[in-house]
Structure formats: C-alpha cells, structure tokens
Write a protein that holds these residues in place. Structure first.
Motif, short mmCIF file in Angstrom:
data_model
loop_
_atom_site.label_atom_id
_atom_site.label_comp_id
_atom_site.label_asym_id
_atom_site.label_seq_id
_atom_site.Cartn_x
_atom_site.Cartn_y
_atom_site.Cartn_z
N GLU A 111 -14.31 -40.20 -23.82
CA GLU A 111 -15.32 -40.83 -24.69
C GLU A 111 -15.62 -39.97 -25.91
N LEU A 112 -15.68 -38.64 -25.70
CA LEU A 112 -16.00 -37.74 -26.81
C LEU A 112 -14.85 -37.62 -27.80
N PHE A 113 -13.61 -37.70 -27.30
CA PHE A 113 -12.44 -37.53 -28.16
C PHE A 113 -11.50 -38.73 -28.00
N PRO A 114 -11.95 -39.89 -28.51
CA PRO A 114 -11.18 -41.11 -28.26
C PRO A 114 -9.77 -41.07 -28.85
N GLU A 115 -9.56 -40.24 -29.88
CA GLU A 115 -8.26 -40.21 -30.55
C GLU A 115 -7.25 -39.32 -29.82
N THR A 116 -7.74 -38.48 -28.92
CA THR A 116 -6.88 -37.45 -28.33
C THR A 116 -6.50 -37.82 -26.90
N PRO A 117 -5.24 -37.68 -26.55
CA PRO A 117 -4.88 -37.94 -25.15
C PRO A 117 -5.52 -36.92 -24.21
N VAL A 118 -6.05 -37.41 -23.09
CA VAL A 118 -6.61 -36.52 -22.08
C VAL A 118 -5.72 -36.62 -20.84
N VAL A 119 -5.18 -35.51 -20.40
CA VAL A 119 -4.27 -35.52 -19.24
C VAL A 119 -4.95 -34.81 -18.08
N ARG A 120 -5.13 -35.55 -16.98
CA ARG A 120 -5.75 -34.93 -15.82
C ARG A 120 -4.68 -34.52 -14.82
N VAL A 121 -4.73 -33.27 -14.38
CA VAL A 121 -3.74 -32.75 -13.44
C VAL A 121 -4.45 -32.25 -12.18
N ASP A 122 -4.40 -33.02 -11.13
CA ASP A 122 -4.93 -32.56 -9.84
C ASP A 122 -4.14 -33.25 -8.74
N ARG A 123 -4.51 -33.02 -7.51
CA ARG A 123 -3.70 -33.56 -6.42
C ARG A 123 -3.69 -35.08 -6.42
#
Ligand code: ADP
Ligand code: ZN
Length: 738
Positions: free
Chosen positions: A509-521
């Motif tokens: 939400e804060l950085f709508p232009e930037t891809p956010v990649v979540r890495v967990d199990r």
C-alpha cells in the motif's frame, strides 16, 4: 564336514542399550563369514529387523541355547566402513544414545530394511578383438567413428559418460557396435576408475587477497593431518573461495571432501558455486531428495566415485573411500544440531570424525558460536580471520531506530519508511527482515478480550490471510476462522501483532509502484517458487523483499543496499542463555545482505531499547567484540563454554506424570557438589501437540563428571517401570535450554 559357529554381536535399531549376540551356522565356506559393518536380518522379540554386525567372536557369554541364529546375511560385503562404525560408536557413547538407533540413523532409509544394497553399475564401452586390430585411418567414410575408435584405442575400456561428453555416443558408437568393433559392458561402481582426462577446474580460481591467501596456505599445510580451523570471515569476505581452493588441493590428491551446510544455506546459488568450479562427480544429500537419490549418493561416496559430498546434518555419517577434508559452513547454525531423538551435533561430530580420520576440518562463519571462539582462544582451533569484504565492497553503516513514542504501521516506523523510500529512489533493492510468518500471531476480540487460543500447544494460533485460516506453527494444527467472537458473539475480530503477510500488505500500500516479494515458508511452498523469486531478485530491479530467516542467510543480492530489521527486542528479554548470542548472529547475517557490491550498504534496526549496551556494542563494534562480552558473562555464571550441560526431557499427556518422573530422578541423583541438578521445570512451551513437557538440567564444570551423572540418569530411567504414555530423552550440550 567341519561344523563351525560364528558368534556375531549386532546392533539392533531398538531403544535399548548394548549389543545382542546371534550366531551364523555351518561355516564350511569361509566366504560366508561375517565382518563388522555388514548388515544381517534377525528376529528380535516378535519382529524381524535389520541389524549391523559390530563384533565377530568365537564365544558368547550367553548359554548356547539362548542364542538365536541370524536369519539372513543381507550383503556379502561389509558396506559400512570402519571409519563410520567408529564414529557411530563414539556418538552413541557421547550422546548416551542406544547404539542400534545410532547406526540406523547413520544409514539411508532404504538400507534400514531387509532389501540388499542394489549393485550400482555404470556403462562402459570396450573394444572387441576385431576393434583392437582396426586402424582408425581405415574408416574413411565417417570421421566421427574414426575419432571414437581412436579414443577407445588410447583408453580401453572407456566410460560411456566420457564418450557422451565428446559427443560420440550417438550414431558413431552404434555403428562401431554394429560392425562388431566395440561393445557395451556394465562395470560395478567400485571398479570404475576416473578416466575423464578433462581438467579438474571448470572455471579459474579467483586470485586470493592477502587474508584469504594466508588462510589457504595454513589449511594446505595441514592436509593429511587432523587440524581444526575456525575461518571467521565477515559476510562477503570470500570464505567460499577459500573452501573452493582448499577443496581443489584435496581433489588433486585424489581424495574426497565433505561439506556440511545448514538447511537454510542449501540454496541453488550455493550449490552452483561448487558445480561451476569443478569438473568432477558431486553429490548433494538432504531431506528434499528422494530415498533412492540419497541411497545413490551414499553409494557414490562410499565407492569413491563422488568426489565432493554436500549435505545437511545427517551427511556427517556418509561413508567415504578416501576422505581428505571436512568443511562445516555456518558452523554456529542451530540446524546442525538434531533436536529430537538422537540429538547429535553434526559440527561436533565433524570435529570428532576429522580427528579419527586424521584430516583437517574447517569451521566457517561470520558469527562463530561462543564455543568455537572459546576453543580458538584455548588454541584448540586455529583462527583464520577474514576481516575485509572481498572485491571492492565495504562494510555497511548501522543505525538504531528508536521506536519509543512512535506509531507503527504494519510494524514500520515513519523514519524507516523514509529510509526505504530513499533507497528505492536510487533504484536499489531493500530487504526487510521479520522472523514471523503468517498475517498476525493473534486474532482478538476487542469487546471481551477473547484471543485465538491454541488447542494442543501453549501458543496462540497464527492468523494467515490468503488463504484465511489459523495455523499452529508448532503442532501444525489448522482450522478455519471464526466469523464472530466465540465468546461474546461480537462481529469484529482484530488481528494483533506482526507477521510477514501483514507487513507485505502494508508495504504494497505504501509503495504501490514497487514490487514486494515475500519469502517465507508459506510463499515458497510450491516447487521452484523460491528459485523463481531469487531469480527475480537477481535481475537487480528496484523491489522490496520481506521475509524470514530464509532471506537472511547465504544469499548474494548485489543490489540490496538497505537491510532493515523490524523487531528483535524479544531476544533482549529471552530466558534462554543463548538468546542474545542467537540474536547477534541473526542480526549480523541480515546486515550482511546489504551493500555486497559497489554501493554503500545501510542497516537499520527498530528497537524500543536503543540504549541497550549489548545492542549498541553489536552495532558499533561488531560481532567479535559483542561475542567477547557474552563470553565474559558466561564465564561468570559457569555456562557453556565454561561449563557443561545436559537436559533430561520428559513428556506425557498427563502433567503430573511427566513432572513426577523427573522429580523421582532428581531425588535419586546423589547430592554431590560437582554436578548441579536443577528442576524439574516446565519446558518453555509446556504443552505441545497435546503433551506436557518438563525438563531436568544437569550442570557441571567438568565434562567427565557431567557424563557420569548422565550415565546414572540413564541407568535409573532404563530400569524404572513407567507407564507407556511417558517418554524421556537425553540432550547433551543442548542448544535450547527452555
Ligand atoms: P562469504 O561466503 O564470506 O559471505 P563469498 O564467498 O560469498 O563470501 O564472497 C562474496 C563475493 O566476493 C562473491 O561474489 C565472490 O565471488 C567474491 N570474491 C570472493 N573472493 C574474491 C577475491 N579474492 N577476489 C574477488 N572477488 C572475490
Ligand atoms: Zn468477544
């Protein structure tokens, strides 16, 4: 006919101490006799089990009619080499664990039953007599056939693999076979010789810097002897390059290398660094491989075919034909210690094995365990420091972000959001570390205070968002989410606390232009999901990575310039004496992800305790100084490495039963001043998967006195009649106290 009887002392995989005698009859054929390290099939109680011959004797202390016959000898050879037998014997005695279970744990699963070891063969090509008489020059029509004949004349027989490598395995080979000049033969692995003439190095070594060179020279000098090295290198200092060059030296001596890595370090990136460097058979052993693959790897190492074996914890038991070096990467990592059942430390066994087999061992880490640092101080290990980042990278700048009086959004403070924006604006990548997966650790009703409780464990159920469910990360219980409060029926239930899923949402939400990649199990459960994420990160485009430990270790992300840690305060109040040490290691690892190439890296830690002296020490002076503070504390209170500890665990579905067992044990143990007995106390998570857990701690200044006390405990417990729903276990050198 000569009638001889051979008595075999065998180890049976049952939770009982000691060996058991069986006999082999009618040994008129001497090839029928057994050797230590051979597998046999025996009846035990009302079952039939695989057992391992440990000793061969002429007589037994038991009466002849009390001894049962061996039902079957499973292989004609002793497939477990004496070096592994010796290691297992040592481990059984040191960890006070039943020897049969130790041997069984040391074998691939497929060898724990009655199936014999499959004979593995490789295909080779051999010239027929006619072929040997043929001059390659006479085959004028096909240059390729002529070339293949030439190869075979200079190397007969020649492995099919080599012929494939030369692109001659297709029609040229078929034609030679059809003409009766060559034939395929199956060769038992053991006979297979290295005939590939290609160079060992597939890519050139990097020129070492002075510190790396010094480390390498020292290691090289000790090849052929036992010596333990502690390669203490800041993240990015090029430890792996030192490993690779040491490995090359060992391989050129025709010896094999064992590399142990923690589960989390077992990434495609790490493996490819070994694969890319060497032209030689390599084997990877870990729980993600099929049983068949693991058996093959085991055989390849045993026959000497695999030159490098890379594996997690249990690979320490791999048999080798000619071992020349052991490397333990990330030696401080807790996954090197088995935490259930036979609780061994693969690092400590690596040192023992190196000692037994007279080969050097390298322990590598940016954040060595206090035990290893202490051993280096005592000159039992040689410390090889790498203090500079390799290449041109410099060490990152550290910042403590004071959270006091600041509102948080998804766990992010305003100053951190600003910092993230600055780094993204410079087209860089940002890594956010949060060691809790899921959406939120608790679901709560604000009307009546109801919280999503555990059913079987003493923890809350973690809320997951997509898909929506509650999950216990300890016993794996999963259930759907209540739509209203089960107690007061209020309609609104609120997530409380932080998890990676929630922070991911807020970041997006804060950085709508930037891809956010979540890495967990959770996000990497699908096959290749992790690999794909890593590949995307390595394109270097601006993005935000949010993740757990999986992201913290071992990766090389050249474009990450900011590493931020959202919450590490828990460790400051941890009741476990290793809490601080582990926090320091983890923060240093996370920090090590920032600025690994040309650009200056920055590390930010959000905390409510910015004045905490140890935290300040870690951030301002670095891990070595931090570790020496912790060592001084440990010395004052006599905890490891300045004292020795063992735990006796007990569990039962009934609280009193678990507690009473340990109370009885504690009352039984003599009140001598040399071994302190503490407890019983409930384990940190008193109830887990429906069972109550207690522990008794034994502590002594001397390793030997501690082990005497543990032996007493074991004898007492083994001979005590107890209900079947009670279980107990010993843990020597525990890495988690509570
Ligand atoms: P560590 O294992 O200590 O974290 P790595 O072995 O991953 O460090 O090395 C970090 C980076 O530095 C890698 O990209 C590696 O190729 C590079 N590197 C290592 N040694 C050298 C060297 N002598 N010269 C140039 N680059 C090097
Ligand atoms: Zn309610």
């Amino acid at each position: 006919m000569k009638h001889t009887r051979q008595i075999l002392s065998v180890a049976v995989p049952v939770p009982l101490t000691g060996l058991f005698d069986y006999y082999l009859e009618d040994l008129d054929d001497p090839t029928q006799s057994c050797l230590p390290g051979q597998r046999v099939w025996v009846s035990f109680g009302n079952r039939q089990l695989m057992a391992i011959v440990v000793e061969v004797k002429d007589n037994s202390e038991l009466a002849a009619d009390k001894i049962k016959p061996v039902l079957r000898v499973l292989e004609s050879d002793n497939i477990i080499p004496s070096s592994v037998m010796q290691l297992c014997r040592w481990a059984a005695s040191y960890y006070h664990h039943p020897i049969g279970e130790v041997y069984s744990a040391a074998l691939p699963t497929l060898l724990r039953g009655e199936k014999p070891l499959p004979v593995s063969t490789t295909t080779w090509v051999s010239l027929t007599d006619a072929g040997k008489q043929t001059d390659p020059k006479t085959i004028t029509r096909s240059p390729k056939q002529s070339q293949l004949l030439d190869v075979l004349l200079s190397q007969n027989p020649c492995s099919l693999a080599f012929i494939k490598q030369q692109s001659l395995a297709g029609s040229p080979l078929q034609s030679l076979i059809k003409k009766g000049l060559a034939e395929k033969i199956e060769v038992k692995e053991q006979l297979a010789q290295k005939n590939e003439s290609s160079a060992l190095l597939a890519e050139p070594n990097l020129p070492l810097n002075d510190e790396q060179q010094h480390a390498f020279d020292q290691i090289k000098q000790e090849l052929g002897n036992y010596h333990c090295f502690l390669l203490e290198g800041v993240t990015g200092s090029g430890k792996t390059e030192v490993y690779l060059q040491a490995i090359e030296a060992v391989l050129s001596n025709d010896q094999q290398v064992l590399v142990l890595i923690p589960e989390i370090g077992l990434t495609p990136q790490t493996l490819s660094r070994f694969k890319n460097r060497f032209n030689c058979p390599q084997t990877v052993l870990h729980s993600g491989r099929t049983e068949r693959q693991r058996l093959h790897g085991w055989q390849h190492a045993n026959s000497g075919h695999a030159r490098i074996v890379i594996g997690t914890r249990s690979a320490i038991f791999t048999p080798f034909k000619n071992l020349g070096l052991i490397i333990v990467d990330e030696e401080h990592d807790s996954s090197l210690k088995q935490q259930e059942g036979f609780r061994y430390s693969a690092r400590d066994l690596a040192i023992t094995r190196a000692h037994q087999q007279k080969v050097p061992v390298i322990l590598g880490s940016a954040t060595p365990s206090l035990e290893s640092l202490h051993n280096a101080e005592q000159n039992r290990y040689t410390k090889l420091p790498l203090t500079q980042r390799a290449g041109n990278a410099s060490l990152p700048i550290f910042r403590l972000l004071d959270l006091r009086g600041r509102p948080l959004e998804g766990g992010l403070s305003q100053p951190l959001v600003k910092l993230i924006r600055q780094h993204l604006d410079k087209q860089n990548q940002v890594l956010i570390f949060l060691n809790r997966r899921g959406y939120a650790p608790v679901l709560m009703c604000h009307e009546c205070g109801w919280i999503s409780e555990r059913r079987n464990c003493d923890t809350r159920m973690t809320l997951h968002h997509s898909p929506r469910y509650l999950h216990c990360h300890h016993c794996d219980e999963k259930r759907g989410i209540e739509t209203s409060c089960p107690t007061c029926k209020a309609k609104e239930l609120n997530p409380v606390g932080l998890g990676t899923e929630r922070t991911e949402q807020v970041l997006q939400e804060l950085f709508p232009e930037t891809p956010v990649v979540r890495v967990d199990r959770d996000s990497t459960r699908k096959k290749y999901a992790f690999e794909n994420m890593i590949a995307e990160i390595q394109t270097g485009k601006p993005c935000i990575l949010i993740g757990t430990q999986m992201l913290a270790k071992g990766h090389h992300f050249p474009n990450v310039t900011l590493a931020a840690i959202l919450d590490a305060d828990g460790a400051l109040y941890s009741s476990d004496f290793r809490g601080m040490e582990k926090m320091g290691q983890l923060l240093t690892q996370v920090a090590g992800r920032a600025g690994r190439e040309k650009q200056q890296g920055e590390v930010a830690l959000q905390t409510l305790e910015p004045e905490h002296p140890l935290l300040r020490c870690l951030f301002n002076e670095g891990y070595p100084t931090f570790a020496s503070h912790l060592l001084r504390e440990r010395k004052l209170i006599g905890l490891p490495p300045y004292g020795y500890i063992a735990l006796v665990h007990a569990q039962s579905p009934f609280r009193e039963k678990a507690q009473n067992l340990l109370q009885q044990l504690s009352d039984y143990l003599p009140d001598n001043s040399e071994t302190e007995v503490l407890g019983p106390i409930p384990s940190t998570m008193e109830r887990r998967a429906g069972r109550y857990r207690f522990q008794l701690m034994l502590k002594s200044e001397q390793r030997q006195t501690l082990h005497q006390s543990v032996s007493q405990c074991r004898l007492f417990l083994e001979n005590l009649k107890m209900d079947r729903d009670i279980r107990w276990q010993l843990d020597i050198d525990p890495i988690e106290l509570f």
